[in-house]
Write an enzyme that holds these catalytic residues in place. Structure first.
Site, PDB file in Angstrom:
ATOM      1  N   MET A  93     -31.529  71.554  43.378  1.00  0.00           N
ATOM      2  CA  MET A  93     -31.184  70.240  42.837  1.00  0.00           C
ATOM      3  C   MET A  93     -32.406  69.359  42.579  1.00  0.00           C
ATOM      4  O   MET A  93     -32.377  68.156  42.830  1.00  0.00           O
ATOM      5  CB  MET A  93     -30.215  69.524  43.805  1.00  0.00           C
ATOM      6  CG  MET A  93     -28.921  70.283  44.036  1.00  0.00           C
ATOM      7  SD  MET A  93     -28.078  70.705  42.495  1.00  0.00           S
ATOM      8  CE  MET A  93     -27.412  69.098  42.079  1.00  0.00           C
ATOM      9  N   HIS A 112     -26.632  77.874  34.979  1.00  0.00           N
ATOM     10  CA  HIS A 112     -26.002  76.571  34.722  1.00  0.00           C
ATOM     11  C   HIS A 112     -24.516  76.779  34.434  1.00  0.00           C
ATOM     12  O   HIS A 112     -24.149  77.685  33.675  1.00  0.00           O
ATOM     13  CB  HIS A 112     -26.690  75.885  33.531  1.00  0.00           C
ATOM     14  CG  HIS A 112     -26.137  74.526  33.250  1.00  0.00           C
ATOM     15  ND1 HIS A 112     -26.464  73.424  34.025  1.00  0.00           N
ATOM     16  CD2 HIS A 112     -25.270  74.083  32.311  1.00  0.00           C
ATOM     17  CE1 HIS A 112     -25.820  72.373  33.558  1.00  0.00           C
ATOM     18  NE2 HIS A 112     -25.087  72.738  32.524  1.00  0.00           N
TER      19      HIS A 112
HETATM   20  C1  GRF Z   1     -23.831  76.569  40.476  1.00  0.00           C
HETATM   21  O1  GRF Z   1     -22.660  76.138  39.827  1.00  0.00           O
HETATM   22  C2  GRF Z   1     -24.997  76.583  39.506  1.00  0.00           C
HETATM   23  O2  GRF Z   1     -24.634  76.878  38.212  1.00  0.00           O
HETATM   24  C3  GRF Z   1     -25.492  75.159  39.581  1.00  0.00           C
HETATM   25  O3  GRF Z   1     -25.347  74.798  40.931  1.00  0.00           O
HETATM   26  C4  GRF Z   1     -24.309  75.575  41.524  1.00  0.00           C
HETATM   27  C5  GRF Z   1     -24.918  76.267  42.696  1.00  0.00           C
HETATM   28  O4  GRF Z   1     -23.971  76.965  43.461  1.00  0.00           O
HETATM   29  N1  GRF Z   1     -26.845  75.075  39.083  1.00  0.00           N
HETATM   30  P1  GRF Z   1     -24.448  77.930  44.622  1.00  0.00           P
HETATM   31  O5  GRF Z   1     -25.335  77.114  45.561  1.00  0.00           O
HETATM   32  O6  GRF Z   1     -25.214  79.067  43.999  1.00  0.00           O
HETATM   33  O7  GRF Z   1     -23.202  78.379  45.291  1.00  0.00           O
END
Ligand code: GRF
Length: 205
Positions: A93, A112
């Site tokens: 993030m 994404h």
């Molecule tokens: C996923 O939906 C990805 O596309 C986005 O953040 C989310 C991460 O999920 N960038 P996780 O931590 O891999 O379960």
């Protein structure tokens, strides 16, 4: 990407289900490389726990109170110390600084939860539901210095159903993410991706 480049580092901030998909693909011999380190900016990110359970070095680095360039240089140093060839963002993030992108130019992937270039940024699934699109999906793309803007490697479409809310759509898109992320990593590691401007030609896909 050198075709002998096989060492993968993952950056994650949350639950790490995409990291898990990469771990599972490696176990099945379908990743085309080895996960060698997972770095998180969140101490209690479940991704770190998943890494530890899989025997992958898990590193927490707190970003709070640190300048972006300086923090990113620290993360680049960790990845370099593990001789990482390919960096996978998996629910990371944070925007990468230009210095980070340059250090791993053409060797950073992100997943994404939308069919880019539609709905970049946060809450892509909510954006899709609110916009009323009939189809959304998942995208794996190379990372450049923009927001979700780099060349697209793989996509999978997911139908938006009339009854979908953000969570229901997100759950089905997540399944698509888990299918295409390991495939994109493997294609890149095996040298099957050729980048021509914005287009990525993926052999065998
Ligand atoms: C996923 O939906 C990805 O596309 C986005 O953040 C989310 C991460 O999920 N960038 P996780 O931590 O891999 O379960």
């Amino acid at each position: 990407m050198r075709t002998d480049a096989r060492r993968v580092g993952v950056l994650a901030s949350g639950r790490g289900s995409n990291l898990q998909a990469l771990i599972d693909a490696q176990r099945r011999g379908e990743l085309g490389g080895e996960l060698v380190v997972v770095v998180s900016n969140v101490e209690d990110a479940h991704a770190l726990e998943r890494a530890r359970r899989a025997g992958i070095p898990a590193v927490f680095r707190d970003h709070r109170g640190r300048r972006r360039e300086e923090y990113d240089a620290d993360v680049v140093a960790i990845l370099s110390a593990h001789a990482v060839d390919l960096v996978c963002l998996a629910g990371y993030m944070r925007l990468l600084s230009p210095g980070f992108v340059k250090a791993f130019e053409g060797r950073i992937l992100n997943v994404h939860p939308a069919l880019l270039p539609a709905f970049p940024g946060l809450h892509a699934q909510r954006q899709a539901v609110e916009h009323g699109v009939k189809v959304s999906g998942a995208t794996v793309h190379l990372v450049d210095s923009g927001l979700d803007s780099g060349p697209i490697v793989l996509q999978e479409a997911v139908k938006v159903l009339p009854a979908d809310d953000e969570d229901a759509l997100a759950a089905r898109i997540l399944e698509a993410e888990h299918r295409i992320y390991p495939r994109a990593v493997r294609a890149l590691l095996e040298g099957r991706c050729r980048v021509e401007g914005r287009r990525v030609i993926v052999e065998g896909e």
